[in-house]
Design a protein around this motif. Structure first.
Motif, PDB file in Angstrom:
ATOM      1  N   MET A 114       0.830  -1.196   0.000  1.00  0.00           N
ATOM      2  CA  MET A 114       0.000   0.000   0.000  1.00  0.00           C
ATOM      3  C   MET A 114       0.871   1.256   0.000  1.00  0.00           C
ATOM      4  O   MET A 114       0.611   2.218  -0.742  1.00  0.00           O
ATOM      5  CB  MET A 114      -0.934   0.002   1.214  1.00  0.00           C
ATOM      6  N   THR A 115       1.911   1.252   0.825  1.00  0.00           N
ATOM      7  CA  THR A 115       2.824   2.394   0.876  1.00  0.00           C
ATOM      8  C   THR A 115       3.530   2.583  -0.455  1.00  0.00           C
ATOM      9  O   THR A 115       3.681   3.711  -0.941  1.00  0.00           O
ATOM     10  CB  THR A 115       3.860   2.182   1.993  1.00  0.00           C
ATOM     11  N   THR A 116       3.960   1.476  -1.071  1.00  0.00           N
ATOM     12  CA  THR A 116       4.640   1.560  -2.355  1.00  0.00           C
ATOM     13  C   THR A 116       3.735   2.141  -3.426  1.00  0.00           C
ATOM     14  O   THR A 116       4.133   3.029  -4.194  1.00  0.00           O
ATOM     15  CB  THR A 116       5.124   0.162  -2.789  1.00  0.00           C
ATOM     16  N   GLN A 117       2.498   1.647  -3.492  1.00  0.00           N
ATOM     17  CA  GLN A 117       1.579   2.133  -4.516  1.00  0.00           C
ATOM     18  C   GLN A 117       1.210   3.600  -4.313  1.00  0.00           C
ATOM     19  O   GLN A 117       1.196   4.390  -5.258  1.00  0.00           O
ATOM     20  CB  GLN A 117       0.303   1.281  -4.529  1.00  0.00           C
ATOM     21  N   LEU A 118       0.917   3.978  -3.072  1.00  0.00           N
ATOM     22  CA  LEU A 118       0.393   5.313  -2.816  1.00  0.00           C
ATOM     23  C   LEU A 118       1.487   6.377  -2.706  1.00  0.00           C
ATOM     24  O   LEU A 118       1.282   7.516  -3.138  1.00  0.00           O
ATOM     25  CB  LEU A 118      -0.445   5.298  -1.530  1.00  0.00           C
ATOM     26  N   LEU A 119       2.653   6.008  -2.168  1.00  0.00           N
ATOM     27  CA  LEU A 119       3.698   6.997  -1.946  1.00  0.00           C
ATOM     28  C   LEU A 119       4.823   6.941  -2.977  1.00  0.00           C
ATOM     29  O   LEU A 119       5.317   7.981  -3.405  1.00  0.00           O
ATOM     30  CB  LEU A 119       4.285   6.833  -0.540  1.00  0.00           C
ATOM     31  N   VAL A 120       5.231   5.726  -3.363  1.00  0.00           N
ATOM     32  CA  VAL A 120       6.333   5.594  -4.317  1.00  0.00           C
ATOM     33  C   VAL A 120       5.831   5.735  -5.750  1.00  0.00           C
ATOM     34  O   VAL A 120       6.372   6.499  -6.546  1.00  0.00           O
ATOM     35  CB  VAL A 120       7.065   4.256  -4.128  1.00  0.00           C
ATOM     36  N   GLU A 121       4.770   5.004  -6.079  1.00  0.00           N
ATOM     37  CA  GLU A 121       4.231   5.040  -7.437  1.00  0.00           C
ATOM     38  C   GLU A 121       3.212   6.160  -7.638  1.00  0.00           C
ATOM     39  O   GLU A 121       2.731   6.357  -8.758  1.00  0.00           O
ATOM     40  CB  GLU A 121       3.599   3.684  -7.766  1.00  0.00           C
ATOM     41  N   LYS A 122       2.877   6.859  -6.560  1.00  0.00           N
ATOM     42  CA  LYS A 122       1.971   8.013  -6.620  1.00  0.00           C
ATOM     43  C   LYS A 122       0.600   7.648  -7.191  1.00  0.00           C
ATOM     44  O   LYS A 122      -0.007   8.426  -7.935  1.00  0.00           O
ATOM     45  CB  LYS A 122       2.587   9.147  -7.454  1.00  0.00           C
ATOM     46  N   ARG A 123       0.095   6.483  -6.840  1.00  0.00           N
ATOM     47  CA  ARG A 123      -1.236   6.099  -7.299  1.00  0.00           C
ATOM     48  C   ARG A 123      -2.309   6.751  -6.434  1.00  0.00           C
ATOM     49  O   ARG A 123      -2.042   7.182  -5.302  1.00  0.00           O
ATOM     50  CB  ARG A 123      -1.397   4.579  -7.265  1.00  0.00           C
ATOM     51  N   LEU A 124      -3.531   6.807  -6.956  1.00  0.00           N
ATOM     52  CA  LEU A 124      -4.654   7.412  -6.258  1.00  0.00           C
ATOM     53  C   LEU A 124      -5.675   6.347  -5.889  1.00  0.00           C
ATOM     54  O   LEU A 124      -5.790   5.320  -6.559  1.00  0.00           O
ATOM     55  CB  LEU A 124      -5.316   8.477  -7.142  1.00  0.00           C
ATOM     56  N   PHE A 125      -6.430   6.594  -4.829  1.00  0.00           N
ATOM     57  CA  PHE A 125      -7.495   5.669  -4.454  1.00  0.00           C
ATOM     58  C   PHE A 125      -8.635   5.693  -5.471  1.00  0.00           C
ATOM     59  O   PHE A 125      -9.277   4.680  -5.723  1.00  0.00           O
ATOM     60  CB  PHE A 125      -8.048   6.018  -3.073  1.00  0.00           C
ATOM     61  N   PHE A 126      -8.874   6.837  -6.075  1.00  0.00           N
ATOM     62  CA  PHE A 126      -9.973   6.983  -7.019  1.00  0.00           C
ATOM     63  C   PHE A 126      -9.430   7.351  -8.388  1.00  0.00           C
ATOM     64  O   PHE A 126      -8.470   8.102  -8.519  1.00  0.00           O
ATOM     65  CB  PHE A 126     -10.970   8.050  -6.540  1.00  0.00           C
TER      66      PHE A 126
END
Length: 211
Positions: free
Chosen positions: A37-49
């Motif tokens: 979750m940290t990798t996707q949201l913080l490293v890869e800069k993905r969004l929940f929506f």
């Protein structure tokens, strides 16, 4: 099975073993969930929506897949932690500790630390990487798994992950085996493992879904 004083010792040992394996699996699953979750949201800069401003429908689908948080990917890593990572390293490091104790000497002497670090890196770590990327390949491809594609991924990813691990894990394990008391090893390994699992999560996904 409930604990009963009149059960034979082997039953108590089996119950303890099962509870230890389950505990290790749950700890690893929690770590890998948080790490991905940290990798996707913080490293890869993905969004929940999803951001659906792309006019072309096909481009919109591709953009959503690349920029939106993927819970299925996190679930795969949680499954790996629960069924592979936790049990594997619990048993492997337990065997390593017994092996070193059988050789005599203090458990944190320089020689014992060096032996444990070398065995962990050269004997324990490579089979885990092979199992990890094979497991991930099967889960990502589902019922349409292609053995040749999975083996190609393993051959491509394992050497890279092993070489990266040769920089990270010997240092981390030297600290673990030499300085960390037994009562603090679980939180220490959980913290350090979270960083490494985050890297593996990123490396596994950085080239996209290559089949």
């Amino acid at each position: 099975q409930p604990y009963r004083l009149y059960d034979p010792p082997i039953v108590h040992m089996m119950n303890l073993f099962r509870s230890a394996v389950v505990k290790a699996g749950l700890q690893s699953a929690s770590i890998m969930t948080l790490a991905d979750m940290t990798t996707q949201l913080l490293v890869e800069k993905r969004l929940f929506f999803a951001n659906d401003q792309t006019p072309n429908p096909k481009q919109q689908v591709a953009a959503v897949q690349e920029t939106t948080y993927d819970p299925i990917r996190t679930l795969r890593w949680a499954t790996v932690g629960l069924t592979l990572h936790g049990p594997y390293f619990l048993l492997s490091f337990g065997k390593l500790d017994r092996l070193m104790l059988g050789g005599g000497g203090t458990t944190n002497s320089l020689l014992v630390v060096a032996k444990k670090t070398a065995i962990a890196q050269l004997v324990i770590f490579p089979p885990y990487l092979v199992a990890l990327f094979t497991y991930m390949g099967v889960m990502e491809q589902g019922s349409g798994s292609n053995a040749n594609k999975i083996m190609a991924r393993v051959q491509d990813r394992v050497p890279e992950a092993f070489m990266s691990g040769c920089v990270f894990w010997p240092f981390a394990n030297c600290i673990n085996f030499a300085l960390v008391p037994a009562s603090a090893r679980v939180p220490y390994l959980a913290s350090v493992g979270g960083l490494w699992n985050g890297y593996l999560s990123y490396m596994n996904a950085k080239r996209g879904e290559d089949g």
